[in-house]
Scaffold this active site. Structure first.
Site, PDB file in Angstrom:
ATOM      1  N   ARG A 183     -10.497 -30.266  22.390  1.00  0.00           N
ATOM      2  CA  ARG A 183      -9.603 -29.121  22.574  1.00  0.00           C
ATOM      3  C   ARG A 183     -10.397 -27.820  22.621  1.00  0.00           C
ATOM      4  O   ARG A 183     -11.497 -27.729  22.095  1.00  0.00           O
ATOM      5  CB  ARG A 183      -8.582 -29.062  21.428  1.00  0.00           C
ATOM      6  CG  ARG A 183      -7.483 -30.121  21.555  1.00  0.00           C
ATOM      7  CD  ARG A 183      -6.435 -30.005  20.463  1.00  0.00           C
ATOM      8  NE  ARG A 183      -7.009 -30.062  19.132  1.00  0.00           N
ATOM      9  CZ  ARG A 183      -7.158 -29.003  18.334  1.00  0.00           C
ATOM     10  NH1 ARG A 183      -6.790 -27.795  18.737  1.00  0.00           N
ATOM     11  NH2 ARG A 183      -7.679 -29.142  17.135  1.00  0.00           N
ATOM     12  N   LYS A 328      -1.228 -31.893  21.607  1.00  0.00           N
ATOM     13  CA  LYS A 328      -1.204 -30.885  20.538  1.00  0.00           C
ATOM     14  C   LYS A 328      -0.392 -29.650  20.927  1.00  0.00           C
ATOM     15  O   LYS A 328       0.173 -28.984  20.065  1.00  0.00           O
ATOM     16  CB  LYS A 328      -2.632 -30.498  20.143  1.00  0.00           C
ATOM     17  CG  LYS A 328      -3.387 -31.618  19.409  1.00  0.00           C
ATOM     18  CD  LYS A 328      -2.644 -32.101  18.169  1.00  0.00           C
ATOM     19  CE  LYS A 328      -3.474 -33.092  17.357  1.00  0.00           C
ATOM     20  NZ  LYS A 328      -2.715 -33.695  16.245  1.00  0.00           N
ATOM     21  N   HIS A 347       2.122 -32.502   9.976  1.00  0.00           N
ATOM     22  CA  HIS A 347       0.922 -33.144  10.511  1.00  0.00           C
ATOM     23  C   HIS A 347       0.493 -34.194   9.489  1.00  0.00           C
ATOM     24  O   HIS A 347      -0.316 -33.926   8.603  1.00  0.00           O
ATOM     25  CB  HIS A 347      -0.179 -32.094  10.720  1.00  0.00           C
ATOM     26  CG  HIS A 347      -1.382 -32.641  11.422  1.00  0.00           C
ATOM     27  ND1 HIS A 347      -2.658 -32.209  11.175  1.00  0.00           N
ATOM     28  CD2 HIS A 347      -1.500 -33.602  12.380  1.00  0.00           C
ATOM     29  CE1 HIS A 347      -3.511 -32.884  11.934  1.00  0.00           C
ATOM     30  NE2 HIS A 347      -2.827 -33.721  12.675  1.00  0.00           N
ATOM     31  N   SER A 365      -9.689 -34.505   8.869  1.00  0.00           N
ATOM     32  CA  SER A 365     -10.593 -35.532   9.390  1.00  0.00           C
ATOM     33  C   SER A 365     -11.576 -35.990   8.314  1.00  0.00           C
ATOM     34  O   SER A 365     -12.156 -35.170   7.611  1.00  0.00           O
ATOM     35  CB  SER A 365     -11.354 -34.939  10.573  1.00  0.00           C
ATOM     36  OG  SER A 365     -12.041 -35.947  11.247  1.00  0.00           O
ATOM     37  N   LYS A 369      -7.000 -40.582   6.060  1.00  0.00           N
ATOM     38  CA  LYS A 369      -5.554 -40.556   6.356  1.00  0.00           C
ATOM     39  C   LYS A 369      -5.136 -41.771   7.192  1.00  0.00           C
ATOM     40  O   LYS A 369      -4.187 -42.465   6.850  1.00  0.00           O
ATOM     41  CB  LYS A 369      -5.201 -39.250   7.084  1.00  0.00           C
ATOM     42  CG  LYS A 369      -3.726 -39.123   7.425  1.00  0.00           C
ATOM     43  CD  LYS A 369      -3.409 -37.821   8.147  1.00  0.00           C
ATOM     44  CE  LYS A 369      -3.812 -37.875   9.600  1.00  0.00           C
ATOM     45  NZ  LYS A 369      -3.117 -36.907  10.447  1.00  0.00           N
ATOM     46  N   THR A 370      -5.889 -42.034   8.273  1.00  0.00           N
ATOM     47  CA  THR A 370      -5.538 -43.150   9.162  1.00  0.00           C
ATOM     48  C   THR A 370      -5.716 -44.484   8.443  1.00  0.00           C
ATOM     49  O   THR A 370      -4.852 -45.358   8.493  1.00  0.00           O
ATOM     50  CB  THR A 370      -6.420 -43.112  10.436  1.00  0.00           C
ATOM     51  OG1 THR A 370      -6.290 -41.820  11.026  1.00  0.00           O
ATOM     52  CG2 THR A 370      -5.989 -44.153  11.440  1.00  0.00           C
ATOM     53  N   ASP A 384       0.458 -39.588  12.903  1.00  0.00           N
ATOM     54  CA  ASP A 384      -0.030 -38.209  13.050  1.00  0.00           C
ATOM     55  C   ASP A 384       1.017 -37.097  12.978  1.00  0.00           C
ATOM     56  O   ASP A 384       0.761 -36.059  12.404  1.00  0.00           O
ATOM     57  CB  ASP A 384      -0.782 -38.108  14.385  1.00  0.00           C
ATOM     58  CG  ASP A 384      -1.683 -36.887  14.461  1.00  0.00           C
ATOM     59  OD1 ASP A 384      -2.381 -36.601  13.477  1.00  0.00           O
ATOM     60  OD2 ASP A 384      -1.696 -36.216  15.497  1.00  0.00           O
ATOM     61  N   ARG A 449     -11.880 -41.391  22.424  1.00  0.00           N
ATOM     62  CA  ARG A 449     -10.511 -41.626  21.948  1.00  0.00           C
ATOM     63  C   ARG A 449      -9.814 -42.747  22.703  1.00  0.00           C
ATOM     64  O   ARG A 449     -10.164 -43.055  23.834  1.00  0.00           O
ATOM     65  CB  ARG A 449      -9.674 -40.356  22.150  1.00  0.00           C
ATOM     66  CG  ARG A 449     -10.145 -39.148  21.371  1.00  0.00           C
ATOM     67  CD  ARG A 449      -9.401 -39.030  20.086  1.00  0.00           C
ATOM     68  NE  ARG A 449      -9.751 -37.864  19.312  1.00  0.00           N
ATOM     69  CZ  ARG A 449      -9.056 -37.463  18.260  1.00  0.00           C
ATOM     70  NH1 ARG A 449      -7.994 -38.140  17.880  1.00  0.00           N
ATOM     71  NH2 ARG A 449      -9.432 -36.414  17.577  1.00  0.00           N
TER      72      ARG A 449
END
Length: 665
Positions: A183, A328, A347, A365, A369-370, A384, A449
């Site tokens: 991004r 996003k 988020h 990051s 979390k994942t 997410d 990704r």
């Protein structure tokens, strides 16, 4: 030799009338007279040419469901009328605002010329706008609309027309996002008008960089002109938010099959019936990413510009082909639209136990979390983006956008197995011959990704909705080694740590930096929020209070010393902690309070060594521990100063309450 059982026999060649050419034995069959071994003949194909034959290969699949009429009853609509209405809507989306005209839009791929006239012949009034005198050449041409194509059709388009598109060994579509592989937050702009100047968070610390309406329209015109100059554009009509009561209709107009497939995966896919009743979208994205913005335009600082106009409900992308900008960008829109309906946008990851207990996972990051929200004993609601309304929680998206760097089957089997036909893999490196992807190769970028539909995860809960959360888990990877592995938070503490959005990782060892670097990202997603962080925090506290949810701070970082001295808390221990939160046993534990941060720490958890629960006990150098603790507390205080000028309510009591929940020296 003749056989009795109807098998083949080979007759000799010495003058026998059954001898074949060159004296070779002739194959014979024995059975009933005139009977053939295998009859594969059937009615001849109704085709005179190979093209006609190909046309029979594709089954016609026009939807037949009636469309809702004006009287509320279902009135039948012909396929021609329905298509005409749909094309009028798309044509209006693509119309130039200055000339009030756009191209004539027709459905289908221009490469298939035979299909074009069939559609365009009945499509004479393509636009809502009346044609003006300043008609340009672009309004005389046809632009072909490739509307809501299936993944298979998008594969064909990508491989045929987009350089750098390949099918990998597992069936995923490998593609390149061009010069930008991430991004561009500094190139993102939001229109500041009479409404947004008061509603949105502007100024220091805010992700919202302003632009005026006129500049937005200049960029919109540039994007629309570029898209209209093409022979074909891809149009996706899809939904955001799995809660049918609060879902948003989005239209994405793009020039690349890759972008269309990416959004097909990431947004919620409508059924044919829902598509028929789609009508006008609530929000439109114009992705002209291959075309740069004009750098002489006001507010532009590079050839890239991502522009949001909340009043017009439009987003324009110029000068970047990175697909994550669309995902996003829409998340930012939801962060604006949902709170206006008293719905909290989050988020976070979200999962649900077999008994219906829901947990939210927040974390930047590298915090896990994942990994922690993906649990084989629980259903995945989403990884997410979520909404928390009066109906419960719902996933905003229809897919997952997973990091691929160093991906392995052993560590993340669910993501590994999801990379199959229909999945887009961005900027990965693969073997030229076998097409096997090397996930450790960072040649193109470290930000590789994969985007795939959420159904590709075996324990995904479809539809992606759940009841009100019981637990709100804030994850931090503390490289200072002073935060406890788990602590129970009061409502005010939950708000304080939610607004702070803390994690600390190593800055890197290239320049010899040994000190951990603290990172603060408001609401664990500062890059995407639109309102002031305290507004989201107040909504979170209100919902937690109303539905009896408990806040937890879980440190997945270091223990017994900072990075380089102590050791990282074992994932197995963190999983035991998370299990105890889910089961509710941690609520019944005995607690002690820490100094400085005033956190409540359980004295014991099954399967976790008690000595690691108190961070101070794990350090051999107590003086160094105290110094590190005070240093981190100071960093929290300094970060929070940026939020003190914002008052919640008339008496400002809540702001004071949140501040009091922070570090105390």
């Amino acid at each position: 030799m003749a056989t009795d059982n109807g098998e083949f026999s080979f007759a000799g060649s010495n003058g026998n009338r059954n001898a074949g050419r060159n004296g070779l034995a002739k194959i014979q069959t024995h059975g009933k007279k005139n009977e053939v071994c295998h009859d594969d003949s059937s009615a001849p194909v109704k085709a005179q040419t190979i093209d006609e034959l190909h046309s029979l290969q594709k089954k016609k699949s026009a939807p037949t469901t009636p469309i809702q009429g004006t009287q509320g009853a279902f009135t039948p609509m012909s396929e021609e009328q329905r298509q005409k209405q749909q094309l009028q809507s798309i044509s209006a989306s693509l119309a130039s605002l200055t000339r009030e005209t756009g191209p004539k839009v027709v459905r289908g791929d221009p490469a298939r010329n035979s299909e074009t006239p069939k559609v365009s012949s009945h499509h004479t009034t393509a636009h809502h706008y009346a044609p003006t005198l300043s008609t340009s050449d672009s309004s005389l041409k046809f632009t072909h609309i490739l509307y809501n194509l299936s993944p298979a059709e998008l594969y064909e388009q990508a491989i045929k027309y987009e350089k750098g598109s390949f099918i990998t060994e597992t069936g995923a579509l490998a593609t390149l996002s061009g010069a930008k592989t991430g991004r561009s937050p500094r190139d993102k702009r939001v229109v500041k008008d009479d409404t947004t100047k008061n509603d949105l968070w502007w100024g220091k610390g805010s992700p919202n960089i302003e632009m005026d309406e006129h500049t937005f329209l200049v960029n919109r015109e540039r994007a629309v002109d570029y898209l209209c100059s093409l022979d074909k554009v891809f149009v996706n009509d899809q939904f955001l938010n799995w809660d049918p009561e609060h879902r948003i209709k989005v239209r994405i107009v793009s020039a690349r099959a890759y972008h269309s497939l990416f959004m097909h995966n990431m947004c919620i896919r409508p059924t044919p019936e829902e598509l028929e009743n789609f009508g006008t979208p609530d929000f439109t994205i114009y992705n002209a990413g291959q075309f740069p913005c004009n750098r002489y335009t006001h507010y532009m600082t590079s050839s890239t510009s991502i522009d949001l106009n909340l009043a017009r409900r439009e987003m324009v992308i110029l000068g970047t082909q990175y697909a994550g900008e669309m995902k996003k960008g829409l998340f930012g829109v939801m962060h604006y639209l949902m709170p206006m309906r008293q719905i909290l946008s989050l988020h976070s990851g979200c999962n649900m136990g077999k008994d219906g207990d829901v947990a939210l996972f927040f974390g930047l990051s590298g915090t896990g979390k994942t990994t922690l929200s993906t649990d084989h004993n629980r259903y995945l609601i989403g990884d997410d983006e979520h909404c928390w309304s009066d109906n419960g929680v719902s996933n905003i998206e229809g897919g997952c956008y997973a990091k691929c760097i160093d991906l392995s089957r052993e560590k993340e089997p669910d993501i590994w197995n999801a990379i199959k036909f229909g999945t887009v893999v961005e900027n990965v490196v693969f073997d030229e011959h076998t097409r096997e992807v090397d996930y450790s190769d960072k040649s193109v970028t470290e930000n590789t990704r994969a985007a795939y539909p959420i159904e590709y995860i075996p324990n995904a809960k479809i539809p992606c909705v759940g009841p009100h959360p019981k637990n709100v888990i804030l994850l931090a990877c503390d490289a200072f080694g002073v935060l406890p592995p788990v602590s129970k938070l009061s409502l005010a503490q939950t708000m304080y740590h939610f607004i702070s959005g803390y994690t600390a990782l190593m800055a890197g060892t290239v320049d010899g930096v040994k000190e951990p670097q603290a990172t603060f990202s408001a609401c664990f997603g500062a890059a995407f929020i639109m309102l002031h962080p305290t507004k989201y925090a107040a909504m979170l506290a209100e919902k937690m209070k109303k539905h009896g949810a408990t806040g937890w701070l879980v440190n997945t970082g270091w223990s017994g010393g900072r990075y380089g001295e102590g050791s990282r808390i074992k994932l197995a221990y963190t999983r035991k902690i998370i299990d105890a939160i889910h089961s509710g046993t941690l609520l019944e534990a005995n607690y002690t309070k820490t100094e400085v941060f005033g956190l409540e720490i359980p004295t014991q958890i099954e399967g976790v060594p008690s000595e690691i629960l108190q961070p101070g006990d794990t350090w051999s150098d107590k003086k160094a521990y105290k110094e590190a603790l005070l240093k981190l507390g100071g960093l929290f205080k300094k970060n929070f100063e940026g939020f003190l000028n914002y008052k919640i309510g008339t008496d400002n009591k809540l702001t004071e309450e949140i501040l009091a929940a922070g570090p105390n020296f």
